[in-house]
Structure formats: C-alpha cells, structure tokens
Design a protein around this motif. Structure first.
Motif, PDB file in Angstrom:
ATOM      1  N   VAL A   1       0.839  -1.195   0.000  1.00  0.00           N
ATOM      2  CA  VAL A   1       0.000   0.000   0.000  1.00  0.00           C
ATOM      3  C   VAL A   1       0.877   1.250   0.000  1.00  0.00           C
ATOM      4  CG1 VAL A   1      -1.640   1.353   1.362  1.00  0.00           C
ATOM      5  CG2 VAL A   1      -2.006  -1.092   1.049  1.00  0.00           C
ATOM      6  N   CYS A   2       1.962   1.212   0.799  1.00  0.00           N
ATOM      7  CA  CYS A   2       2.910   2.336   0.793  1.00  0.00           C
ATOM      8  C   CYS A   2       3.490   2.530  -0.608  1.00  0.00           C
ATOM      9  CB  CYS A   2       4.043   2.075   1.789  1.00  0.00           C
ATOM     10  SG  CYS A   2       3.550   2.192   3.517  1.00  0.00           S
ATOM     11  N   ALA A   3       3.817   1.432  -1.271  1.00  0.00           N
ATOM     12  CA  ALA A   3       4.359   1.510  -2.625  1.00  0.00           C
ATOM     13  C   ALA A   3       3.328   2.069  -3.601  1.00  0.00           C
ATOM     14  CB  ALA A   3       4.835   0.132  -3.083  1.00  0.00           C
ATOM     15  N   ILE A   4       2.079   1.624  -3.449  1.00  0.00           N
ATOM     16  CA  ILE A   4       1.020   2.093  -4.340  1.00  0.00           C
ATOM     17  C   ILE A   4       0.816   3.594  -4.187  1.00  0.00           C
ATOM     18  CG2 ILE A   4      -1.480   2.026  -4.758  1.00  0.00           C
ATOM     19  CD1 ILE A   4      -1.350  -0.979  -4.125  1.00  0.00           C
TER      20      ILE A   4
ATOM     21  N   VAL B   1      16.370  10.994   2.481  1.00  0.00           N
ATOM     22  CA  VAL B   1      16.059  11.580   3.795  1.00  0.00           C
ATOM     23  C   VAL B   1      14.963  10.766   4.493  1.00  0.00           C
ATOM     24  CG1 VAL B   1      15.126  13.610   4.966  1.00  0.00           C
ATOM     25  CG2 VAL B   1      16.789  13.897   3.121  1.00  0.00           C
ATOM     26  N   ALA B   2      13.924  10.376   3.749  1.00  0.00           N
ATOM     27  CA  ALA B   2      12.840   9.580   4.333  1.00  0.00           C
ATOM     28  C   ALA B   2      13.359   8.237   4.845  1.00  0.00           C
ATOM     29  CB  ALA B   2      11.736   9.368   3.301  1.00  0.00           C
TER      30      ALA B   2
ATOM     31  N   ILE C   1       5.257   3.973   8.599  1.00  0.00           N
ATOM     32  CA  ILE C   1       4.463   4.003   7.364  1.00  0.00           C
ATOM     33  C   ILE C   1       4.606   5.299   6.558  1.00  0.00           C
ATOM     34  CG2 ILE C   1       2.084   4.090   6.488  1.00  0.00           C
ATOM     35  CD1 ILE C   1       1.423   1.778   8.359  1.00  0.00           C
ATOM     36  N   PRO C   2       4.427   6.503   7.146  1.00  0.00           N
ATOM     37  CA  PRO C   2       4.522   7.704   6.307  1.00  0.00           C
ATOM     38  C   PRO C   2       5.890   7.896   5.667  1.00  0.00           C
ATOM     39  CG  PRO C   2       4.372   8.281   8.640  1.00  0.00           C
ATOM     40  CD  PRO C   2       4.054   6.824   8.531  1.00  0.00           C
ATOM     41  N   PHE C   3       6.944   7.478   6.360  1.00  0.00           N
ATOM     42  CA  PHE C   3       8.294   7.643   5.817  1.00  0.00           C
ATOM     43  C   PHE C   3       8.591   6.597   4.738  1.00  0.00           C
ATOM     44  CE2 PHE C   3       8.352   9.363  10.145  1.00  0.00           C
ATOM     45  CZ  PHE C   3       8.754  10.660   9.873  1.00  0.00           C
TER      46      PHE C   3
ATOM     47  N   ILE D   1       6.915   7.982   1.629  1.00  0.00           N
ATOM     48  CA  ILE D   1       7.701   9.040   0.975  1.00  0.00           C
ATOM     49  C   ILE D   1       8.907   8.455   0.245  1.00  0.00           C
ATOM     50  CG2 ILE D   1       9.130  11.093   1.385  1.00  0.00           C
ATOM     51  CD1 ILE D   1       7.249  11.734   3.748  1.00  0.00           C
ATOM     52  N   SER D   2       9.539   7.453   0.857  1.00  0.00           N
ATOM     53  CA  SER D   2      10.723   6.858   0.224  1.00  0.00           C
ATOM     54  C   SER D   2      10.380   6.093  -1.034  1.00  0.00           C
ATOM     55  CB  SER D   2      11.449   5.933   1.219  1.00  0.00           C
ATOM     56  OG  SER D   2      10.668   4.791   1.529  1.00  0.00           O
ATOM     57  N   CYS D   3       9.074   5.782  -1.236  1.00  0.00           N
ATOM     58  CA  CYS D   3       8.643   5.077  -2.454  1.00  0.00           C
ATOM     59  C   CYS D   3       8.388   6.036  -3.618  1.00  0.00           C
ATOM     60  CB  CYS D   3       7.380   4.264  -2.175  1.00  0.00           C
ATOM     61  SG  CYS D   3       7.659   2.780  -1.185  1.00  0.00           S
ATOM     62  N   ILE D   4       8.313   7.338  -3.354  1.00  0.00           N
ATOM     63  CA  ILE D   4       8.045   8.304  -4.423  1.00  0.00           C
ATOM     64  C   ILE D   4       9.096   8.232  -5.540  1.00  0.00           C
ATOM     65  CG2 ILE D   4       7.966  10.773  -4.959  1.00  0.00           C
ATOM     66  CD1 ILE D   4       6.504  11.185  -2.299  1.00  0.00           C
TER      67      ILE D   4
END
Length: 495
Positions: free
Chosen positions: A300-303, A335-336, A354-356, A359-362
């Motif tokens: 989900v983080c990746a999506i 940084v994330a 989770i939030p970091f 961001i690192s998946c962007i």
C-alpha cells in the motif's frame, strides 16, 4: 516542435493494458521468487545466490543480443510486435512451472529450478525488449512518447499489485477454509494458485497489444558503411545513455522495497493474536495472516508513493527537466529512509514507519517512468549524430538494468540470510511455523534494513550521474528540432 498527435486513444489504452498484464507477470516473479526458493522450496541460500547472479550474467549477453536482433530485422508483421505474440505462451507456461513444486530430491529440485528460471529470463527478454521499444516507434513526438511511457509504466505498476492482492486474500482466507496445519505444503499451494491466476489474466492483457497498436517510426533497415561504428559501439560511445544506465545500476537498491518486503513480513514483524496456546491450525493461520498483512502494508505504501508519483509524472515531465526531477526526488527518498531506519532502530514499530516508507517510495515511481523517457531522448541524440536509431538495443539496456537491479536486490536478501544466520527450514516446516518474534532483535532489524536504509543509500548514489547529464532544457529542444528537420530532408514520412 511537433504538435501533431499520432497515437489514437484506443491504441494508447491498448498499450497501457498490455503494460498492466506484463507488470502482473513480472511482479509474480520478481517480488516472490526469492521467498519461494528460500522459504518454500528451501533451496540452499548459496545456490539461490549463485543462480540469481549467474542468470543475470547471461542476461548481460542475452538482452543486448535481443536488442541487436530487433534493430536489424523488420518483418512483414512489424519490427517489435511479432515478438510479443510469439513469446506470450512460453512465458505463461514457464511462470506456472516456476511455482510448481515437483516431488524431487534436493539436487534434482535445484536443477529443475535453475533450468526454469534461466529459460524464463531468456523468453521474457524476447518479449520485454521489443515491448518497451514500442513507444519509440508509436510516435516521433518526444512529449507524446513521454506520456505513453509514463501512463504505460503506471499501468504496469498497477498490474504488479495484482499478485499482492492475491497474496493478501489467499493468506487471510485459505488457511482457515482448509484448516491446514502443514505450513510448508500450504505455502506451496498458495504460490501455485497465485501464479495460475496471475498468468491467466496477465497474458491476455499483454498479448492483445499485438492486434491493436501500430508501428509508425520505422527507419529503413541499413547496414553500417565501412568505417561507421557498430551498434554496440554507438551505445557505448553515447555518454548520455551511459549516464542513464549508470543511474539505473546505482539505483538497484530501490528494488529491495518490493523484493524484500515478503522477507521483512516473515522475519521482522508479527501483527496478530498471542500465539501461545494456539493449535497448529490456528498458529499457521495467524502467522500467515500476519505475513500477508505486513506485506500488504508495504505494498500500500508503494502504491500510494510510487504509483501516486507515476500519475503526476506526465505533468511534471512537461514542466521540469528530467534530471532535476530525478535529483530532487531521490534526495527526498534518501532523507525519508533515514527517518525510517531510526524509527526501526529505536522502536521497530511498523505503523510509525508508514509515512516515511511511503515518501521513500516516491522516487521509485519517478525512476520507473523517467528512465525509459530519458533513453528515448538518448536515442534521438544518437539518431541525430549517427543516422541510426537503435530502439531495440536502447530498450535492452533498460531491460538489463531492471533485471540486474532485481538480481542484486535478491542477492542482497540471500546474503543477509547468510550473514545473520537465518535458517528457513527451522522457521517453516511441516511440523513447525515460527513467527518473527521468535528471532533475536538484531536479526529482525537486519532484515528491516533491507527496506529502509539500503534503498535510501542507493537512491542517494543514483542521483550523482544526473549532475553530468546534458540532454535537458534548450539542448533537448535543439536536438528534437534538428532531428525533425533531418528526417524531413531524408524523406522519412511518419503518419
């Protein structure tokens, strides 16, 4: 600059749906094969490590060879499309065989796995190189090409989520429905079901593109005159292309986020009821539900991060130089990853991370799209300088980088297993299924580092070559304008 649009909407969507199907099949291999070999078939880690590395050495030869074949020959059915059709069935069969568990002694099982894995890589290359060369022959317009690649890669990413959904749904339902107590046999069944369903849907979506897309930018076949550089020489002498390839190699750690997620789900986190006092059936169900849930959280983080970025890429690519987009997003991802690692070190709390992680998946989504678009620009540059447009070989370079990245990621996972002394046969067998909480804290954090600091450092490194990349801004506009004039002067008409 050209404003004409060459690709009709139906054709455009056909390419995107084909990319979705391809994404499903590739994700079935890249995201799960290391877990399947190590934890389900329980093959020797050293064997898995050597298989991944040696197979990629073969790909170092296989991908460029396929690119050369594509560039040198134009068939009656097209330059790229025939390979897509002819490779579809073999890819489907080999993907299922990859997750089939024959009852063989370990040595014979390793031979079986090696043969299927290498054959799959070869046949996949036969279709992958021409397919991702298609945007270069669908339209001569750089902006339309970029949009085609961008949305195609987005659909490809959406397709890669389908095996993840299957992994979650099967993990949450099948153990309880079947009442299984043998975790090893259940995992074999789980992976085979995933492979069959993924292939049935994916291969239909992929193959339909053969009938629905049109190749337009087909330059006349011609052999180099005496003294002119060969195909490989043209590629190696193209500095911008070499910088894009170097960027891809240095970003190999980004593949860890998806390739290592299932391993992190097995050995870093457990979310579920207290396992004490549970029956064998309940224990198998609880642990597999945890693995499926944690893996899904990463997905989900990746999506949200990766695919969200890919959706915005067409707009970003119209407004900003590609090199600036890469540099800024990769530094953001680095940084994330530092924050993710620190949280893991002090708390090992998945939910705070989770939030970091998101961001690192962007930058993963950015790189998935922009590297193909940058290769298209490099091919424009090569065509302007040499008169040749090596679409197949250019795509082969990107294909090789992708495969090398996945191989390095998988190899890194195997090396971590060996480094921390993780023994899959003790964690998952016919008589016992152990949770991540049964491991030592340093082992759990070491596995977690595969999806935190390792991808972050890789993103930082991959930004470096972009400071030397010159096809941007007014220089890019100049190349496009002069190339259009050159084609017109040579009587090359693109409809």
């Amino acid at each position: 600059m050209e404003n004409k649009k060459y690709v009709p909407k139906k054709e455009f969507m056909s390419f995107c749906f084909a990319a979705m199907g391809q994404g499903m099949i590739y994700a079935m291999m890249s995201s799960y094969i290391s877990d399947y070999y190590l934890n389900v078939l329980q093959l020797a880690p050293m064997f898995v490590l050597l298989l991944m590395l040696l197979a990629r050495v073969w790909d170092a030869i296989n991908d460029p060879l396929m690119g050369i074949i594509v560039d040198r020959h134009t068939t009656k059915r097209g330059k790229m499309k025939p390979y897509i059709l002819y490779a579809s069935i073999p890819i489907a069969v080999l993907t299922v065989l990859m997750y089939f568990s024959p009852d063989l002694p370990k040595t014979q099982l390793m031979i079986y796995a090696a043969v299927v894995y290498v054959l799959w890589g070869m046949i996949y290359t036969m279709a992958d190189v021409p397919f991702w060369s298609l945007p270069n022959v669908l339209t001569p317009d750089a902006q339309e090409r970029g949009s085609t690649i961008s949305l195609g890669r987005t659909f490809n990413g959406v397709g890669s989520a389908v095996p993840e959904v299957l992994f979650l749904v099967i993990g949450l339902t099948l153990p309880r429905i079947l009442g299984v107590s043998d975790g090893l046999e259940y995992n074999k069944m789980k992976y085979l079901i995933m492979a069959v369903v993924t292939v049935l849907i994916g291969i239909i979506l992929y193959a339909q593109s053969y009938f629905r897309v049109k190749e337009r930018v087909i330059l006349p076949d011609r052999k180099p005159a005496q003294g002119e550089p060969s195909q490989l020489s043209r590629v190696f002498k193209c500095k911008p292309l070499m910088l894009v390839i170097l960027m891809g190699v240095l970003s190999s750690g980004r593949y860890m986020v998806q390739a290592a997620a299932v391993h992190v789900a097995r050995y870093a986190f457990y979310i579920g009821p207290d396992l004490n006092g549970l029956s064998d059936v309940e224990r198998v169900a609880a642990i597999d539900a945890s693995v499926s849930s944690v893996k899904t959280i990463f997905q989900v983080c990746a999506i949200v991060g990766m695919f969200g970025a890919m959706l915005f890429m067409p707009a970003l690519m119209k407004r900003f130089d590609y090199k600036k987009i890469v540099i800024v997003t990769c530094l953001l991802g680095f940084v994330a990853s530092i924050f993710t690692t620190l949280i893991g070190w002090f708390t090992m709390n998945l939910y705070i991370c989770i939030p970091f992680i998101l961001i690192s998946c962007i930058p993963l989504g950015v790189l998935n799209v922009i590297s193909y678009a940058m290769i298209g620009d490099c091919l424009d540059y090569m065509e302007l300088k040499t008169g040749f447009r090596d679409n197949g070989l250019g795509s082969a370079c990107q294909g090789f980088v992708n495969k090398l990245g996945n191989a390095l990621a998988t190899s890194g996972i195997v090396v971590m297993y060996m480094f921390i002394g993780l023994e899959p046969e003790k964690m998952l067998s016919s008589t016992a299924v152990m949770a991540a909480t049964d491991l030592m804290a340093n082992q759990r954090f070491a596995m977690f580092s595969l999806v935190s600091i390792v991808p972050g450092v890789s993103l930082l490194l991959c930004a470096i070559p972009m400071f030397f990349y010159k096809i941007s801004g007014k220089e890019k506009e100049r190349i496009e304008k002069e190339l259009a004039e050159k084609r017109q002067a040579e009587g090359i008409v693109i409809e």
